[in-house]
Each structure stands twice: as structure tokens, then as C-alpha cells.
Scaffold this active site. Structure first.
Site: not given
Length: 349
Positions: A191, A167-168, A269, A182, A264, A171
Site C-alpha cells: 500500500e 496509486h491503483e 492501509h 497483501y 484490513d 499496485h
């Protein structure tokens, strides 16, 4: 512009920081403070123009170049180098998991999409483990991966779920391609794309079909005391956890329950549950390996050059329909993608 992206959203840590038990609230508060600092530092260095990592001249095309560092529970990055590309596994399981996760991410993008590392040009993959003390997060800071060990009470070691690593790093792929803003819907798409490829990396590593996969993000990350199974569910958004301390998973599955919030980053998210569910529906309708047809369509949109930085759900959905038709014609792929967006209430143009 690069951004600071974490796997655990701030609304989860905010809830945890309000716990009556100092053993739970303390690490959450320190994590929030550290995240705020890192986010500010990233913004400042981006404005100043700090260079991002560059491919090594000696790097062999089509091969990963991984370096794992140990922060030794401090916050200076990258920390002490503890494993380089080709080095044998050591005794630290966290280091070994990080190394393997970087490799699995590299392999999926290369094998499925002919992409050489996250930038498409052999970018070295760097990660730091054992960051800070009781740090309840993992993040991509525009240049490298960073993993906390968790507090052991709510979160375990952040290298345990391979989809967190994927996932990271995804990005980073977004950063080097569509670079989705974002905030709000484009941030939720940012996300969601990371959840999609994180899930695909896990499925690819396990050799699972769409039907066999659990479609959970972060399974294995929550400590035994937590009433929950993961951070997010692509199959059933809103059901990943329902805990006395963490609260209930707030993700919507359709536009009927879209959350309007200033927290957020405008719910990046939270509302990512909607495009996440659309991908799940498309992938399971098509069957087989999700990284093949459904994943190819999503990858085509991310890298095709038409996805704007401020794209809304409707824009992304429309491009997936266009991409499905361009690659596969008017067949079951087009039908599955179109119906998936219809089921989650996102209009295509």
C-alpha cells in the site's frame, strides 16, 4: 498472485456503514458487498489461471495504449468502450480524467524510470468508469482500473484525485515486480509503495518540489460535509480526517504506534503510514523533485529483485539504504534515507 486492491480501506467503509443516516450507510454497505464479491472473483480466476492483459502486437514502444470503458452504473467489466488511445476528449469529464490519469502515470514511469507501462513491456492501460451506483471506491483487480462515482455525500468521483489513479496503477507495478504479499507488513509496504508513486505522479503532473507538495493522498475526494482533507497524509499520518461519521484517521507515523489488527488484511492501509512517513522525510530532506532521488531509490528496491514477497519494514528499509549507497555513494542521499527510517523507528540491518 494478483490481488484486489482498493483505495478506500474497509475500516473506513465499515465505520460509514454504521451511520444512522441510510443515505450514508446504504452506499457503504453496498460498496463493501461489491468489494467482497470482486475480491472473491479475483481469487477464483487467479487460481483457475485466467490470463492477465498482454501487450498489443501493434503497440508502439514507449507510447501508452489507453482504453476507457463506461460500466453505465452496472458491474459488468469492462463495459462499453468510450475512448481509445488518441481519441479526442468527449463531454464526459470522468472519462477524460481517467484517460489523463492513465497517461500521467505512464509518463512518470517512462520518463523518470525508463519503464514502459506498468509491466515494463508496454502493457495496455484499461479503465472502467461509472461503475455500479453510488460506489464508494476505486480498485485495481490485477488487469484493469475501475472507478466509482462516489455517493456524493461522503465521497465524490474517484477520478478527481490523480494520485488515486496513480496509486491503483502502481499496485500493478508491484504485481509485476516484487509482488508483495497483501497482508501485515508486506501488505502495508504494498500500500505504501502505491501511495508513494501516487504522490509522485501528482507532484510530477503539477511540477511540484517536495517542499511545495501537500503529501496528501486523495485530496479532493471527500465531499464538503466531511471534516477532513484527504484519505491519508504522508506528511502527518493520522491527520487526514477527523469526522463524526468517518471517525478519526487511524494511521500511525512511527513504530511506537504500530497497530496490531486482524482487520484490513492485518492493517495494510493503516500501518502503511509508517513507511509513507519515512519516504516523506527522505524526500523533503533531499529537496528538489521527489521522483528523482528519493523516488529512484524506492523504485530501485521495488524492481531490483532482492525484495521478497514477505518483506517486513526492516527488510525494505535495509534495501533502501543499500540502494541509496549503490546509486549515489556515501552522500546526502544515503544520509537522508537512513535518518528517515530512524525517525519512524524502523531498524535497518
Amino acid at each position: 498472485m494478483t490481488v484486489f486492491c482498493t483505495i478506500v480501506p474497509p475500516h473506513v467503509l465499515d465505520k460509514l456503514a454504521q451511520a444512522d443516516d441510510p443515505a450514508l450507510a446504504g452506499p457503504a454497505r453496498r460498496t463493501l458487498q461489491r468489494d467482497a464479491y470482486e475480491r472473491t472473483q479475483r481469487r477464483l480466476t487467479t487460481v483457475i489461471g485466467a490470463p492477465t492483459a498482454a501487450p498489443l502486437a501493434s503497440a508502439e514502444p514507449g507510447k501508452p495504449h489507453r482504453t476507457i470503458h463506461d460500466a453505465q452504473h452496472r458491474t459488468d467489466l469492462p463495459g462499453k468502450k468510450v475512448r481509445g488511445e488518441g481519441d479526442a476528449p468527449g463531454k464526459d469529464a470522468t472519462v477524460n480524467r481517467a484517460y489523463a490519469g492513465l497517461g500521467a502515470t505512464f509518463e512518470l514511469f517512462l520518463t523518470a524510470y525508463a519503464r514502459d507501462s506498468i509491466d515494463g513491456n508496454g502493457l495496455p492501460l484499461n479503465a472502467t468508469v461509472h461503475y455500479d451506483r453510488d460506489y464508494n471506491n476505486a480498485f485495481w483487480n490485477g488487469e484493469q482500473m475501475v472507478f466509482g462515482d462516489g455517493d456524493g455525500e461522503i465521497f465524490l468521483d474517484f477520478t478527481i484525485p490523480i494520485d488515486v489513479i496513480g496509486h491503483e496503477l502502481a499496485h500493478g507495478v508491484t504485481q509485476y515486480t516484487a509482488n508483495l504479499t497483501y497482508f501485515g507488513q508486506p501488505g502495508a509496504l504494498n500500500e505504501s509503495v502505491s501511495d508513494v508513486f501516487g504522490a509522485l505522479i501528482k507532484q510530477y503532473t503539477l511540477g511540484q518540489t517536495a517542499a511545495e507538495a501537500d503529501w496528501l493522498i486523495g485530496a479532493g475526494l471527500l465531499a464538503p460535509r466531511v471534516t477532513g482533507k484527504a484519505l491519508r497524509s504522508m506528511k502527518e499520518p493520522g491527520t487526514a480526517y477527523d469526522d463524526d461519521v468517518l471517525g478519526k484517521d487511524p494511521q500511525p507515523a512511527t513504530m511506537d504506534d504500530y497497530v496490531r489488527t486482524g482487520r484490513d488484511n492485518g492493517g495494510v492501509h493503516i500501518n502503511s503510514g509508517i513507511p509513507n512517513h519515512a519516504f516523506y522525510l527522505a524526500a523533503t530532506a533531499l529537496g528538489g523533485h521527489a521522483w528523482e532521488r528519493a523516488g529512484q531509490v524506492w523504485y530501485d528496491v521495488l524492481t531490483g529483485g532482492e525484495l521478497k514477497q514477505d518483506a517486513l519494514f526492516t527488510d525494505f528499509a535495509t534495501l533502501t539504504v543499500k540502494a541509496a549507497r549503490a546509486r549515489y555513494g556515501d552522500g546526502e542521499e544515503l544520509d537522508a534515507v537512513s535518518k528517515a527510517w530512524e525517525q519512524v523507528g524502523v531498524r535497518t540491518l
